[in-house]
Design an enzyme around this catalytic site. Sequence first.
Site, PDB file in Angstrom:
ATOM      1  N   LEU A 156     -27.763  25.839  16.626  1.00 12.67           N
ATOM      2  CA  LEU A 156     -27.484  25.818  15.185  1.00 12.67           C
ATOM      3  C   LEU A 156     -26.894  24.470  14.781  1.00 12.67           C
ATOM      4  O   LEU A 156     -26.418  24.289  13.675  1.00 12.67           O
ATOM      5  CB  LEU A 156     -26.549  26.967  14.803  1.00 12.67           C
ATOM      6  CG  LEU A 156     -27.121  28.349  15.137  1.00 12.67           C
ATOM      7  CD1 LEU A 156     -26.108  29.444  14.843  1.00 12.67           C
ATOM      8  CD2 LEU A 156     -28.417  28.599  14.356  1.00 12.67           C
ATOM      9  N   SER A 157     -26.925  23.553  15.726  1.00 13.38           N
ATOM     10  CA  SER A 157     -26.578  22.163  15.467  1.00 13.38           C
ATOM     11  C   SER A 157     -25.112  21.925  15.119  1.00 13.38           C
ATOM     12  O   SER A 157     -24.783  21.307  14.118  1.00 13.38           O
ATOM     13  CB  SER A 157     -27.481  21.619  14.364  1.00 13.38           C
ATOM     14  OG  SER A 157     -27.739  20.297  14.648  1.00 13.38           O
ATOM     15  N   SER A 158     -24.252  22.404  16.005  1.00 13.62           N
ATOM     16  CA  SER A 158     -22.824  22.116  15.835  1.00 13.62           C
ATOM     17  C   SER A 158     -22.590  20.617  15.968  1.00 13.62           C
ATOM     18  O   SER A 158     -21.662  20.072  15.374  1.00 13.62           O
ATOM     19  CB  SER A 158     -21.996  22.880  16.864  1.00 13.62           C
ATOM     20  OG  SER A 158     -22.244  22.419  18.174  1.00 13.62           O
ATOM     21  N   ASP A 186     -31.965  17.739  12.615  1.00 11.75           N
ATOM     22  CA  ASP A 186     -30.623  18.312  12.476  1.00 11.75           C
ATOM     23  C   ASP A 186     -29.783  17.544  11.459  1.00 11.75           C
ATOM     24  O   ASP A 186     -29.136  18.131  10.599  1.00 11.75           O
ATOM     25  CB  ASP A 186     -29.879  18.279  13.819  1.00 11.75           C
ATOM     26  CG  ASP A 186     -30.588  19.102  14.874  1.00 11.75           C
ATOM     27  OD1 ASP A 186     -31.513  19.844  14.517  1.00 11.75           O
ATOM     28  OD2 ASP A 186     -30.209  18.979  16.056  1.00 11.75           O
ATOM     29  N   THR A 195     -42.777  20.852  16.319  1.00 12.98           N
ATOM     30  CA  THR A 195     -43.701  20.048  15.519  1.00 12.98           C
ATOM     31  C   THR A 195     -43.130  18.647  15.283  1.00 12.98           C
ATOM     32  O   THR A 195     -43.883  17.719  15.006  1.00 12.98           O
ATOM     33  CB  THR A 195     -43.934  20.708  14.141  1.00 12.98           C
ATOM     34  OG1 THR A 195     -42.661  21.111  13.627  1.00 12.98           O
ATOM     35  CG2 THR A 195     -44.828  21.923  14.259  1.00 12.98           C
TER      36      THR A 195
HETATM   37  P1  ADP Z   1     -25.695  22.355  19.304  1.00 11.54           P
HETATM   38  O1  ADP Z   1     -25.772  21.149  18.433  1.00 11.54           O
HETATM   39  O2  ADP Z   1     -26.983  23.085  19.416  1.00 11.54           O
HETATM   40  O3  ADP Z   1     -24.575  23.272  18.939  1.00 11.54           O
HETATM   41  P2  ADP Z   1     -25.119  20.365  21.271  1.00 11.54           P
HETATM   42  O4  ADP Z   1     -25.088  20.392  22.754  1.00 11.54           O
HETATM   43  O5  ADP Z   1     -26.017  19.406  20.590  1.00 11.54           O
HETATM   44  O6  ADP Z   1     -25.402  21.862  20.793  1.00 11.54           O
HETATM   45  O7  ADP Z   1     -23.657  20.081  20.727  1.00 11.54           O
HETATM   46  C1  ADP Z   1     -22.564  20.826  21.209  1.00 11.54           C
HETATM   47  C2  ADP Z   1     -21.423  19.891  21.508  1.00 11.54           C
HETATM   48  O8  ADP Z   1     -20.757  19.513  20.288  1.00 11.54           O
HETATM   49  C3  ADP Z   1     -20.328  20.532  22.326  1.00 11.54           C
HETATM   50  O9  ADP Z   1     -20.607  20.439  23.706  1.00 11.54           O
HETATM   51  C4  ADP Z   1     -19.110  19.689  21.964  1.00 11.54           C
HETATM   52  O10 ADP Z   1     -19.085  18.470  22.687  1.00 11.54           O
HETATM   53  C5  ADP Z   1     -19.377  19.356  20.509  1.00 11.54           C
HETATM   54  N1  ADP Z   1     -18.636  20.295  19.634  1.00 11.54           N
HETATM   55  C6  ADP Z   1     -19.145  21.268  18.841  1.00 11.54           C
HETATM   56  N2  ADP Z   1     -18.164  21.922  18.168  1.00 11.54           N
HETATM   57  C7  ADP Z   1     -16.989  21.339  18.552  1.00 11.54           C
HETATM   58  C8  ADP Z   1     -15.606  21.541  18.213  1.00 11.54           C
HETATM   59  N3  ADP Z   1     -15.245  22.485  17.357  1.00 11.54           N
HETATM   60  N4  ADP Z   1     -14.693  20.732  18.816  1.00 11.54           N
HETATM   61  C9  ADP Z   1     -15.084  19.775  19.680  1.00 11.54           C
HETATM   62  N5  ADP Z   1     -16.346  19.533  20.016  1.00 11.54           N
HETATM   63  C10 ADP Z   1     -17.300  20.294  19.478  1.00 11.54           C
HETATM   64 MG    MG Z   2     -27.040  19.484  18.773  1.00 18.33          MG
END
Ligand code: ADP
Ligand code: MG
Length: 380
Positions: free
Chosen positions: A124-126, A171, A36
């Site tokens: 889950l937006s790491s 996010d 959305t």
């Molecule tokens: P999402 O946000 O859905 O988890 P993304 O592709 O947007 O997926 O982001 C993931 C990216 O964030 C990873 O490829 C990496 O580059 C970075 N990332 C996430 N966690 C870590 C971490 N603990 N250390 C280093 N980079 C990280």
């Molecule tokens: Mg992301």
Amino acid sequence: MLDPESLRTAYVEIAGGEPEGLWFGPGRVNLIGEHTDYNDGFVLPFALEKKAVVAAGRRSDDLLVMYSLELQERVEVPLAGLEPGTGGWSGYLAGVVWALQVSGHTVGPATLVLTSDVPLGAGLSSSAAIECAVVAAMCDLYDLDIEPMDRAKIARLAENSYVGAPTGLLDQAASTLCEEDFGLFLDCRSLEAVHVPLPMAEQGFEMLVLDTKTPHSHVDGEYGARRRSCEEAAAILGIPALRDVTDLDDALSRLDDEVLRKRVRHVVSENSRTLEAYEVAREGRLAELAPLLDASHASMRDDYEITVDTVDLAVDTARAAGALGARMTGGGFGGCIIALCRTGAGDSIAGRIADAFNEAGHGRPEWFTATPAEGAGRLS
Ligand code: ADP
Ligand code: MG
């Protein structure tokens, strides 16, 4: 589990002294409102207890020194030499410093040591968790007075322009603005954000978040195709965005193409469900979210056609095992499902899904249970 002590130890090894503080940004799930956002519609995410944490401190040279505990990798860049598009994990940190600079804020050199327990690439937006933690850290270290929505926009600028991922504000707004026991109702057109109570624990609920671990395939192409369909439909209907459809039946009668009709039906009905979820939550009737989650899933499966077998199996099994309602969450073609459960039931429901996956020859899913947690800030 996050280990603040290892983080401190790593920081001391890199910077030669104690960090000035620890700052965090949470991951998030979207409760409802899928696809959305780019239709100028509504979303309703909440923040997770899982978070990125950065130990941070100022430096006396001209460097940005970054280290990831998970990757055990160190990257350093001169503050004056930040270049969008340099890529890699450190772009999520360096990008924030760059975004602060280009937004007119004065920041100096820093050591940023990162750890995170937000699952990577599970939707889950790491990435936003890292960005929002770094915004919080840099604001405190360099006395920047930036209000929450502007912090979220800076984090988004980092992701869009420095990392090069064309995402919406969902996010970063969730990771920055959310509050414990609240969801964030966000109008993606006006960017007005309203905190809506989701006292799950108090009312005896928890949310199972289960990663199907399905490898995403063709996601970018399918995502682009969905966006184009929405734009095409809006153009035929003569409106700026599908958000502006006021009479669904009338809109459908003006579209000849069956695929476009299905796409429009999803977006318009999903917007209504998100508004309804907002109302239901405002009135404290959390159990009534369940049928909305179910209807959202059916709409993503049948009209938007963005679910896959594992995701459908996980949602169906969750319901059969006693979840009150369940849906895929995130962009689709794999990723996570959420299931609204009675407190304490999430784990056994997830166990049933793992059994069903095993029987069907799928890999083992991963899961945790969640209630709405607080947005980015200082940890200690
Ligand atoms: P999402 O946000 O859905 O988890 P993304 O592709 O947007 O997926 O982001 C993931 C990216 O964030 C990873 O490829 C990496 O580059 C970075 N990332 C996430 N966690 C870590 C971490 N603990 N250390 C280093 N980079 C990280
Ligand atoms: Mg992301």
